[in-house]
Motif scaffolding. Structure first.
Motif, short mmCIF file in Angstrom:
data_model
loop_
_atom_site.label_atom_id
_atom_site.label_comp_id
_atom_site.label_asym_id
_atom_site.label_seq_id
_atom_site.Cartn_x
_atom_site.Cartn_y
_atom_site.Cartn_z
N ALA A 1 -7.69 14.30 15.29
CA ALA A 1 -6.97 13.55 14.58
C ALA A 1 -5.61 13.56 15.29
O ALA A 1 -5.13 14.71 15.41
CB ALA A 1 -6.80 13.66 13.15
N ARG A 2 -4.94 12.54 15.74
CA ARG A 2 -3.64 12.52 16.14
C ARG A 2 -2.62 12.18 15.21
O ARG A 2 -2.64 11.36 14.38
CB ARG A 2 -3.42 11.37 17.31
N ASP B 1 1.14 -1.10 -0.06
CA ASP B 1 0.06 -0.13 0.06
C ASP B 1 0.82 1.23 0.01
O ASP B 1 1.75 1.46 0.86
CB ASP B 1 -0.94 0.00 1.31
N ILE B 2 0.84 2.16 -1.06
CA ILE B 2 1.84 3.17 -1.21
C ILE B 2 0.99 4.46 -1.13
O ILE B 2 1.55 5.70 -1.55
CB ILE B 2 2.60 3.11 -2.49
N SER C 1 4.03 5.07 11.06
CA SER C 1 3.80 4.86 9.74
C SER C 1 2.31 5.10 9.53
O SER C 1 1.66 5.86 8.54
CB SER C 1 4.28 3.79 8.93
N GLU C 2 1.41 4.59 10.33
CA GLU C 2 -0.06 4.75 10.42
C GLU C 2 -0.51 6.22 10.77
O GLU C 2 -1.52 6.69 10.07
CB GLU C 2 -0.58 3.80 11.48
#
Ligand SMILES: Nc1ncnc2c1ncn2[C@@H]1O[C@H](COP(=O)(O)OP(=O)(O)OP(=O)(O)O)[C@@H](O)[C@H]1O
Ligand SMILES: [Mg+2]
Length: 316
Positions: free
Chosen positions: A222-223, A62-63, A228-229
């Motif tokens: 949002a944090r 997934d890019i 990477s997430e």
């Protein structure tokens, strides 16, 4: 499958038909939540001992995030240099326009209203007013325009603008909103922040070209972290207000998507768009320490995510 790059798909199909390996084929598709994801896939055919083809083995990466990040870095650099260049030009132009504006008005008024001179000077004055308006818009996305920061509840800012949007939205379009009251406090220029939302929604409305459509507007917290997430390369770690505007309109191809934040980039007919809506929006959001991410594919609508830093210590 949402990618419409037919030539690339043909090459892949040819590889598959001829049982050839393929490497790093990139495509995009929607996941089950309706979000567009970019994927990269590599595959190798495998055969049994007798040489009978059994299938393909491979892996998919997934890019999506790295694609976004790439865009964001180049975008920010571009905006910085273009912003100061355009700001400098606009500032000087503003000073040059000033005497043309005033003197054409004064001279016009010295002639009788029905004279040719009066009418010609009136045209000069109107052209000058249009030039000044354009200069103002350029100053808005460059760093030259001033802005007044206030600590405000982002929910109130968005709710207020949404009311205005709902009162002007054409009947072919349905707007659904989900705004979290507990998003938090931001340190922003409220009017400019509302401009950001308006410009993004205006584009979605334009994209439907009078056909029926849906726009979803949501606001939540949002944090942004370092995994990477949760990481967003151009943003510092912390809590952000995330404002999402998603439409189910015609969407954009990759080539368009790469340019949408460029000043004066427009796909609209001459006279319909100046191409300053999104460059102004991203200029404003950058000044507030945030970013805008856009994702889209032909036929799949467009989603814009605006991130604005929340003021620390004010949790609700
Ligand atoms: N929701 C969307 N769906 C499809 N295309 C979009 C969407 N939002 C933006 N675009 C594309 O991005 C381009 C640039 O948008 P931007 O708001 O900067 O300028 P504009 O709308 O063309 O002109 P202006 O905002 O100055 O009137 C648009 O011309 C359009 O091609
Ligand atoms: Mg626009």
């Amino acid at each position: 499958m949402v990618d419409k790059d037919e030539a690339a798909w043909k090459v892949l199909q040819d590889d598959l038909d001829n049982r050839r390996p393929f490497r790093n084929f990139e495509y995009c598709r929607k996941d089950k939540d309706g979000e567009i994801r970019y994927k990269r896939v590599t595959g190798k055919p495998f055969f049994d001992r007798g040489g009978v083809f059994l299938g393909y083995r491979g892996y998919t990466t997934d890019i999506t995030e790295s694609r976004r990040t790439e865009h964001e870095f180049t975008q920010r650099n571009k905006m910085e240099s273009l912003g100061s260049l355009a700001g400098g030009i606009a500032h000087n132009l503003n000073n040059t326009l000033q005497p043309i504006m005033i003197l054409s008005q004064m001279t016009r008024d010295a002639f009788p209203a029905d004279s040719d001179e009066h009418q010609n000077l009136q045209l000069i004055n109107q052209a000058c007013a249009r030039a000044k308006e354009l200069v103002e818009r350029i100053l808005a996305f460059s760093r030259e325009s001033s802005y007044q920061l206030r600590k405000v509840d982002i929910y109130e800012i968005v709710r207020e603008e949404l009311e205005l949007i709902l009162s002007i939205v054409p009947t072919n379009i349905t707007i659904r909103s989900r705004l979290s009251k507990k998003t938090g406090i931001v340190d922003v220029d409220p009017i400019q922040t509302q401009t950001v939302l308006m410009n993004i929604v205006a584009n979605a409305i334009d994209a439907f070209e009078g056909k029926p459509g849906r726009i979803r507007i949501s606001l939540s917290r949002a944090r942004v972290g370092s995994s990477s997430e949760t990481a967003i390369a151009t943003l510092k770690k912390g809590d952000y207000a995330k404002l999402t505007v998603a439409d189910n309109g015609p969407g954009m191809d990759e080539k368009t998507l790469r340019r949408i934040f460029d000043p004066f980039f427009t796909t609209k007919q001459p006279g319909k768009g100046t191409g300053l809506g999104l460059s102004t929006a991203i200029g404003i959001v950058y000044k507030h320490g945030g970013t805008i991410r856009a994702i889209s594919a032909p036929g799949e609508g467009a989603t814009f995510e605006v991130f604005l830093p929340l003021v620390q210590g004010k949790d609700s």
